[in-house]
Write an enzyme that holds these catalytic residues in place. Structure first.
Site, PDB file in Angstrom:
ATOM      1  N   ASP A  26      37.714  53.309  47.183  1.00  0.00           N
ATOM      2  CA  ASP A  26      37.540  52.319  48.572  1.00  0.00           C
ATOM      3  C   ASP A  26      36.828  51.209  48.122  1.00  0.00           C
ATOM      4  O   ASP A  26      35.530  51.170  48.068  1.00  0.00           O
ATOM      5  CB  ASP A  26      36.934  53.380  49.577  1.00  0.00           C
ATOM      6  CG  ASP A  26      37.031  52.326  50.876  1.00  0.00           C
ATOM      7  OD1 ASP A  26      37.351  51.195  50.854  1.00  0.00           O
ATOM      8  OD2 ASP A  26      36.262  53.067  52.039  1.00  0.00           O
ATOM      9  N   LYS A  64      35.434  40.554  49.379  1.00  0.00           N
ATOM     10  CA  LYS A  64      37.007  41.128  49.828  1.00  0.00           C
ATOM     11  C   LYS A  64      37.599  40.187  50.769  1.00  0.00           C
ATOM     12  O   LYS A  64      38.819  39.949  50.816  1.00  0.00           O
ATOM     13  CB  LYS A  64      36.721  42.542  50.417  1.00  0.00           C
ATOM     14  CG  LYS A  64      38.174  43.118  50.701  1.00  0.00           C
ATOM     15  CD  LYS A  64      37.755  44.727  51.252  1.00  0.00           C
ATOM     16  CE  LYS A  64      39.163  45.333  51.686  1.00  0.00           C
ATOM     17  NZ  LYS A  64      38.883  46.650  52.006  1.00  0.00           N
ATOM     18  N   GLU A  71      44.627  51.657  53.268  1.00  0.00           N
ATOM     19  CA  GLU A  71      43.432  52.293  53.550  1.00  0.00           C
ATOM     20  C   GLU A  71      44.121  53.188  54.740  1.00  0.00           C
ATOM     21  O   GLU A  71      43.692  54.467  54.511  1.00  0.00           O
ATOM     22  CB  GLU A  71      42.618  51.472  54.229  1.00  0.00           C
ATOM     23  CG  GLU A  71      41.796  50.695  53.008  1.00  0.00           C
ATOM     24  CD  GLU A  71      41.008  49.367  53.515  1.00  0.00           C
ATOM     25  OE1 GLU A  71      40.837  49.197  54.651  1.00  0.00           O
ATOM     26  OE2 GLU A  71      40.412  48.577  52.546  1.00  0.00           O
ATOM     27  N   ASP A  92      39.832  51.511  62.569  1.00  0.00           N
ATOM     28  CA  ASP A  92      38.952  51.435  61.517  1.00  0.00           C
ATOM     29  C   ASP A  92      37.918  50.402  61.838  1.00  0.00           C
ATOM     30  O   ASP A  92      38.201  49.428  61.878  1.00  0.00           O
ATOM     31  CB  ASP A  92      39.743  51.178  60.291  1.00  0.00           C
ATOM     32  CG  ASP A  92      38.674  50.950  59.078  1.00  0.00           C
ATOM     33  OD1 ASP A  92      37.346  50.755  59.131  1.00  0.00           O
ATOM     34  OD2 ASP A  92      39.427  50.735  58.025  1.00  0.00           O
TER      35      ASP A  92
END
Ligand code: AMP
Length: 619
Positions: free
Chosen positions: A24, A87, A187, A212
């Site tokens: 992850d 990211k 994800e 999330d």
């Protein structure tokens, strides 16, 4: 652990039992997991404590690189050399991130082009791919030390909304870190796998919402699981909403109570950092208690759970608006969702869980550690790829529409947003000029009608079309997206059977041939490939600037002073000399110097040209 088998037919050695890890690669934290006796587990660091590796990279004075907890300590003391949230920059151009630069404590290069962003650390320029590779290397070392064996294969997760360029960048980062990235997995799909949804031949079909809420981002995804197939029906979210905003809400409250101005916090870095850390501690404490109190530099600060919950209600409401949008896109009502999965450290807050649960009208899945759930699912996916769980198949959707540019700069969508992948779609076109020999095909991604508002993914030319009157050639364009979400575009002139195709990757500013050559190279050459690519990008950018810079001088001769002309000329000559260098950073520095000097001149020239154009216009 790695075991090797010899294929008796051809004598080749197969390493089919090698452990494939799940990673992850998060905005705030990253984790690595693997299957241990049929159970996914996340790996802790040498201290055996946390499984989280902060996604932070620090460059020291003597170019020593540290990653994770150690690097995180430099966020306050050495911000310009400490890279976080990389990211957010993956697969993006400066134009994509323009307006959010102030979020980053480090320097993002403003080259005002479509090429991918670069980050300046001291005298060097890094790509987000290189920086992410440092985080991945750290995870690789961590698991190799833990398992006492070499790891070379991985599954890496990305947000469901990541586009082709971002997915490709993630793959490239893995390659650079010495990892063969077998699959890029969404994800939310990983989270559903971690909760065992859809596994087993007789698993009932169902729809799943994955909520999330991390440290800095919020994502909601709606999945459909049927016959072992995972399909992302829709995604939504807010890339600047997360746990940090909840901390800030407490900081603001305490500022008001204690009469501390924001200016004071900016000036007194120590106080600013202390109040932020204390606010985060309060927030976490209130996930399991009714009140919090502490001392801030001799002054008492406190907050009750109910005050906190009232304070953050608007933030939670924003996430619920996204949930509504995602449901609308999926064509579903809240009660049609069978399972709700909580992902991200911020879903530990009871007020978040309760609001989400009330919205969907059922309890949420929260038994797994919300920080680990995606990595655990990635490990399960890795296990499936290793051939250990055959009955599962993964299916995702395209996050944005894909199409080509047609006459007048219009976007012609070939694969619409939220189409299932893998997928294939095509359309026929023709020429607009008699005897047209070449046809340029420009591929774009986005939802707007004009391509200038969408994102260009690449272009290629179908050459040597036999001479025909306009409108006669039949040019078939096919878009093919594979299971990893990588797009191949194929163009064929049906009358002559002439064909060409391109695999879409970022617009690196180099030719397809050059890119193809570099990407064909195996994982062992990843490091040298990356250096070569960086240098080519820099040279190309420099050459473009040389062309446009000289044209600018010619066109604006009358507007510029002698001093400005001669200085611009000198900088152009310096840039030309720099393009001969094999050090990309030398070229970037020359580009930056030229850019800094000429930007105000260009603005002035533009203003004057507009004024004179307006003056000549009759109303
Ligand atoms: P992630 O990016 O998923 O690691 O999420 C990290 C975020 O989760 C940070 O904003 C943390 O402050 C937050 N967090 C971690 N534990 C808790 C907790 N017990 N209660 C509330 N927020 C938490």
């Amino acid at each position: 652990m790695a075991t090797f088998a010899i294929n008796l037919k051809d004598g080749t050695v197969e390493s089919n039992r090698e452990t494939i890890v799940g990673i992850d690669l998060g905005t705030t934290n990253s984790l690595v997991a693997y299957m241990n006796n049929g159970q996914p587990v996340c790996v802790s660091g040498a201290d055996g404590k946390s499984t989280l590796v902060p996604s932070v990279v620090h460059f020291s004075e003597n170019e020593q690189i540290t990653v994770g907890d150690e690097a995180k300590r430099f966020l306050v003391t050495d911000p310009s050399n400490t890279i976080y949230s990389v990211k957010r920059l993956m697969g993006k151009s400066f134009k994509d991130v323009h307006g959010t630069e102030s979020f980053y404590g480090y320097q993002i290069i403003d080259d005002d082009t479509d090429s991918l962003v670069k980050i300046r650390v001291k005298d060097r320029f890094y790509t987000p791919v290189e920086l992410s590779a440092h985080i991945l290397r750290e995870l690789k070392v961590r698991i190799e030390q833990n398992l006492q064996s070499t790891i070379s294969k991985a599954v890496i997760t990305v947000p469901a909304y990541f586009n082709d360029t971002q997915r490709q960048a993630t793959r490239d980062a893995g390659k650079l870190a010495g990892l063969d990235v077998l699959r890029i997995v969404n994800e939310p799909t990983a989270a559903a796998l971690a909760y065992g949804l859809g596994q087993g031949a007789d698993a009932p079909p169902g729809t799943v919402a994955v909520y999330d809420l991390g440290g800095g981002t919020f994502d909601i995804s709606i999945l459909r699981i049927e016959n072992g197939i995972f399909e992302v029906l829709s995604t939504n979210g807010d890339t600047f909403l997360g746990g940090d905003d909840f901390d800030r809400a407490i900081v603001h409250l305490w500022q008001q109570e204690l009469g501390i101005t924001t200016q004071e916090l900016n000036d007194n870095k120590e106080l600013g950092q202390e109040i932020r850390l204390l606010a985060e501690a309060a927030k976490k404490h209130l996930s399991g208690a009714d009140e919090f109190d502490a001392e801030l530099q001799g002054r008492k600060v406190a907050i009750t759970k109910s005050r906190f919950e009232r304070l953050v209600e608007p933030l939670i409401e924003r996430t619920m608006a996204c949930c509504n949008n995602a449901l609308r896109d999926a064509g579903l009502h809240p009660e049609q969702i069978d399972h709700i999965i909580m992902v991200g450290g911020s879903t530990r807050m009871p007020c978040v869980k309760n609001t989400v649960s009330a919205f969907f009208g059922k309890p949420v899945f929260d038994s797994l550690n919300p920080d680990e759930v995606v990595a655990l699912g990635a490990a399960i996916q890795a296990d499936i790829l290793a051939g250990n769980q055959k009955e599962l198949l993964l299916l995702d959707v395209t996050p944005l529409s894909l199409g080509i540019e047609t006459v007048g700069g219009l976007m012609d969508v070939i694969i619409p947003r939220n189409s299932k992948i893998p997928s294939k779609a095509g359309r026929q076109y023709t020429t607009s000029i008699d005897g047209q020999k070449n046809l340029k095909i420009s591929v774009f991604q986005g939802e707007r009608d004009l391509v200038e508002h969408n994102r260009k993914l690449g272009e290629f030319i179908l050459r040597d079309i036999p001479p025909m009157p306009a409108g006669l050639p039949k040019i078939d364009i096919q878009f093919i997206i594979n299971a990893d979400g990588i797009l191949t575009v194929r163009a064929r002139e049906l009358r002559s059977n002439l064909e060409t195709q391109v695999e879409i990757k970022p617009t690196y500013g180099i030719s397809e041939e050059e890119m193809a050559m570099m990407l064909l190279d195996s994982i062992q050459h990843a490091q040298s490939d990356m250096q070569a690519r960086g240098l080519l990008e820099a040279r190309n950018e420099a050459n473009n600037m040389l062309l446009s810079g000289r044209k600018f001088l010619q066109q604006n001769h009358a507007i510029l002073t002698e001093e400005e002309k001669s200085h611009t000329n000198a900088l152009l000559n310096e840039l030309e000399a720099a393009t001969k260098s094999d050090d990309k950073d030398v070229i970037h520095r020359a580009i930056e110097t030229l850019n800094t000097y000429t930007t105000p001149l260009a603005h002035r020239a533009l203003d004057i040209n507009i004024q004179s154009a307006m003056a000549g216009k009759k109303i």
